[in-house]
Design a protein around this motif. Structure first.
Motif, PDB file in Angstrom:
ATOM      1  N   UNK A 153      47.857  75.691  79.371  1.00  0.00           N
ATOM      2  CA  UNK A 153      48.593  76.309  80.480  1.00  0.00           C
ATOM      3  C   UNK A 153      48.001  77.669  80.834  1.00  0.00           C
ATOM      4  N   UNK A 154      47.634  78.423  79.788  1.00  0.00           N
ATOM      5  CA  UNK A 154      47.053  79.753  80.008  1.00  0.00           C
ATOM      6  C   UNK A 154      45.759  79.646  80.799  1.00  0.00           C
ATOM      7  N   UNK A 155      44.879  78.721  80.370  1.00  0.00           N
ATOM      8  CA  UNK A 155      43.575  78.579  81.024  1.00  0.00           C
ATOM      9  C   UNK A 155      43.746  78.100  82.462  1.00  0.00           C
ATOM     10  N   UNK A 156      44.669  77.142  82.670  1.00  0.00           N
ATOM     11  CA  UNK A 156      44.873  76.614  84.028  1.00  0.00           C
ATOM     12  C   UNK A 156      45.464  77.671  84.944  1.00  0.00           C
ATOM     13  N   UNK A 157      46.434  78.440  84.401  1.00  0.00           N
ATOM     14  CA  UNK A 157      47.116  79.463  85.209  1.00  0.00           C
ATOM     15  C   UNK A 157      46.125  80.491  85.733  1.00  0.00           C
ATOM     16  N   UNK A 158      45.189  80.870  84.873  1.00  0.00           N
ATOM     17  CA  UNK A 158      44.261  81.951  85.260  1.00  0.00           C
ATOM     18  C   UNK A 158      43.022  81.428  85.973  1.00  0.00           C
ATOM     19  N   UNK A 159      42.914  80.101  86.113  1.00  0.00           N
ATOM     20  CA  UNK A 159      41.750  79.542  86.798  1.00  0.00           C
ATOM     21  C   UNK A 159      40.467  79.748  86.033  1.00  0.00           C
ATOM     22  N   UNK A 160      40.538  79.582  84.728  1.00  0.00           N
ATOM     23  CA  UNK A 160      39.381  79.857  83.891  1.00  0.00           C
ATOM     24  C   UNK A 160      38.422  78.691  83.759  1.00  0.00           C
ATOM     25  N   UNK A 161      38.506  77.689  84.579  1.00  0.00           N
ATOM     26  CA  UNK A 161      37.460  76.662  84.566  1.00  0.00           C
ATOM     27  C   UNK A 161      37.721  75.585  83.524  1.00  0.00           C
ATOM     28  N   UNK A 162      37.115  74.433  83.700  1.00  0.00           N
ATOM     29  CA  UNK A 162      37.390  73.320  82.790  1.00  0.00           C
ATOM     30  C   UNK A 162      37.068  73.658  81.336  1.00  0.00           C
TER      31      UNK A 162
ATOM     32  N   UNK B  49      26.774  75.833  79.111  1.00  0.00           N
ATOM     33  CA  UNK B  49      27.535  74.587  78.945  1.00  0.00           C
ATOM     34  C   UNK B  49      29.013  74.791  79.287  1.00  0.00           C
ATOM     35  N   UNK B  50      29.544  75.938  78.875  1.00  0.00           N
ATOM     36  CA  UNK B  50      30.947  76.232  79.162  1.00  0.00           C
ATOM     37  C   UNK B  50      31.036  76.989  80.469  1.00  0.00           C
ATOM     38  N   UNK B  51      32.058  76.629  81.266  1.00  0.00           N
ATOM     39  CA  UNK B  51      32.209  77.282  82.573  1.00  0.00           C
ATOM     40  C   UNK B  51      32.546  78.754  82.411  1.00  0.00           C
TER      41      UNK B  51
END
Lengths: 179, 258
Positions: free
Chosen positions: B170-179, B219-221
């Motif tokens: 949820x944290x990553x999605x909320x902040x738009x931190x990429x897949x 490799x990581x967004x």
């Protein structure tokens, strides 16, 4: 060393014997590569004493030790060589040539082909408008040498190459520009 | 919703740069929190331009990626040479008299089923060491590219309130931190909660700062670094850029070196 001591002890014990029975006599067991088998450290009284001579004299040791980082240049004197330090304010130009970490101007002489005397002057560490810098240095070199100068600009690696040995002229130009 | 109690902001307001840049301006980034799903900006810090604002060299980045993939590659492809193929010890027919061509063995390379002359011989190692400065500048270029493309996030620390994987997602999605997210900390023993939470996902990975490498960063967004990781990273890179004994570090890599 241990085997020599062992043999001398055996000789003392069996002074009349003609044969050495090393295996059945004293077993010396000191294995210094293993922590468990090596002798443990004793308290400081068992070892050689030391005393501090002087802590002010440590500076003579310190100044002999190599520097970990490049020390800065002294600013309070004139230099006998052609080297001048970089200026404190950036020159008002659309390009910049950064000094190396030893404060030297990044102009080098390359020989890029084997068994060939062709000399290439290369200027590295360029930032900004590289074409303007190339134009400026090229016109300066053509003024000085009264000959056409061939150059090559590498925009990705950000360096300029001139065909010929113009290292000293380019260095002087860059130093006078304040880089 | 979990709310964190905090002293008045900004908590982190300044950061002294080692080897202060002479004419380049430091880049400023927000420092966020990990306590709540919603982003809370804790402060603004400076990043050293020689580490995070270099002109990205795509050729050096490519060299690093190629090296990382190739240095541990071992090819097990193998073909047999003439003497290894079964049979072929006897001369098939006498030298003269049959009217046919002359041969010494049925497994010579010109025969069908014969040996291969210059084929692969296993095992073949593709190990090589990329030069020190190529690796160093690869890190600088990639970090600069990440910052320029808004894929670098700085957080205070990796402490999260629960070990629920859903919290992290949820944290990553909320902040738009990429897949995919790479969390980088200074210490290699990470807090328990984030270790448990990220374990559920293959695309959220934890890494100590000494393991930071170009391939993983690409490799990581998103690259999420803690403040202590940024300090350590800058200190190491700037040391290598200003060290006096560069000849020692940039010397040819010897396999026998300890």
């Amino acid at each position: 060393m241990a085997s020599v001591i062992a043999r001398s002890i055996i000789m003392k014990q069996h002074s009349g014997a003609h044969r050495l029975s090393f295996a059945t006599s004293i077993k010396i067991k000191s294995c210094y590569s293993s922590y468990a088998a090596s002798p443990k450290e004793k308290s400081p009284e068992n070892y050689t004493r030391y005393h501090e001579v002087s802590s002010e004299n440590w500076k003579f040791v310190e100044r002999l030790r190599p520097h970990l980082l490049v020390p800065s240049y002294p600013t309070d004197r004139n230099y006998a060589s052609d080297w001048i330090p970089p200026s404190d304010t950036p020159p008002n130009l659309p390009y910049f040539v950064k000094r190396t970490k030893n404060f030297m101007v990044p102009v080098y002489l390359n020989f890029e082909e084997v068994r060939n005397a062709r000399k290439i002057t290369i200027i590295r560490h360029i930032e900004g408008d590289i074409w303007a810098l190339e134009q400026a240095i090229k016109s300066h070199l053509e003024n000085v040498t009264k000959k056409p100068v061939v150059s090559r600009v590498h925009e990705v690696a950000m360096h300029i190459k001139f065909r010929g040995d113009y290292v000293n002229e380019v260095k002087k130009w860059l130093m006078n520009a304040g880089f | 919703m979990l709310t964190a109690t905090r002293p008045p902001l900004p908590i982190i307001s300044s950061r002294k740069l080692a080897f202060p840049p002479k004419f380049k301006i430091p880049r400023q980034v927000w420092v966020s929190n990990m306590d709540t799903v919603e982003e809370e900006k804790l402060g603004l810090i400076d990043l050293h331009p020689e580490v995070f604002a270099e002109r990205p060299r795509l050729d050096i980045i490519h060299e690093n990626v190629r090296w990382q993939q190739l240095y541990r590659h071992v090819s097990y492809a193998h073909t047999k040479m003439s003497y290894e193929v079964r049979g072929g010890g006897r001369k098939p027919r006498p030298q003269k008299g049959s009217g046919r061509s002359r041969h010494g063995s049925i497994r010579s390379p010109i025969w069908v089923g014969g040996g291969v002359v210059h084929g692969p011989r296993s095992p073949k190692s593709y190990f090589y060491m990329l030069g020190f400065n190529a690796r160093l500048n690869g890190l600088r270029s990639t970090l600069s590219a990440k910052l320029a493309q808004d894929d670098l996030q700085i957080v205070e620390s990796l402490d999260i309130p629960t070990d629920d994987p859903k919290y992290l997602e949820a944290l990553v999605e909320e902040r738009g931190w990429g897949p995919s997210v790479l969390f980088v900390d200074d210490h290699d023993i990470m807090p328990l909660n984030i270790t448990a939470a990220s374990d559920a996902y293959g695309h959220y990975n934890l890494m100590p700062v000494y393991g930071l490498n170009v391939f993983s960063m690409l490799k990581h967004t998103t690259l999420v670094m803690t403040l202590s990781a940024v300090e350590r990273l800058e200190e190491r890179i700037l040391f290598h850029l200003n060290r006096n004994d560069a000849a020692e570090a940039t010397a040819k890599y010897k396999l026998s070196s300890v």
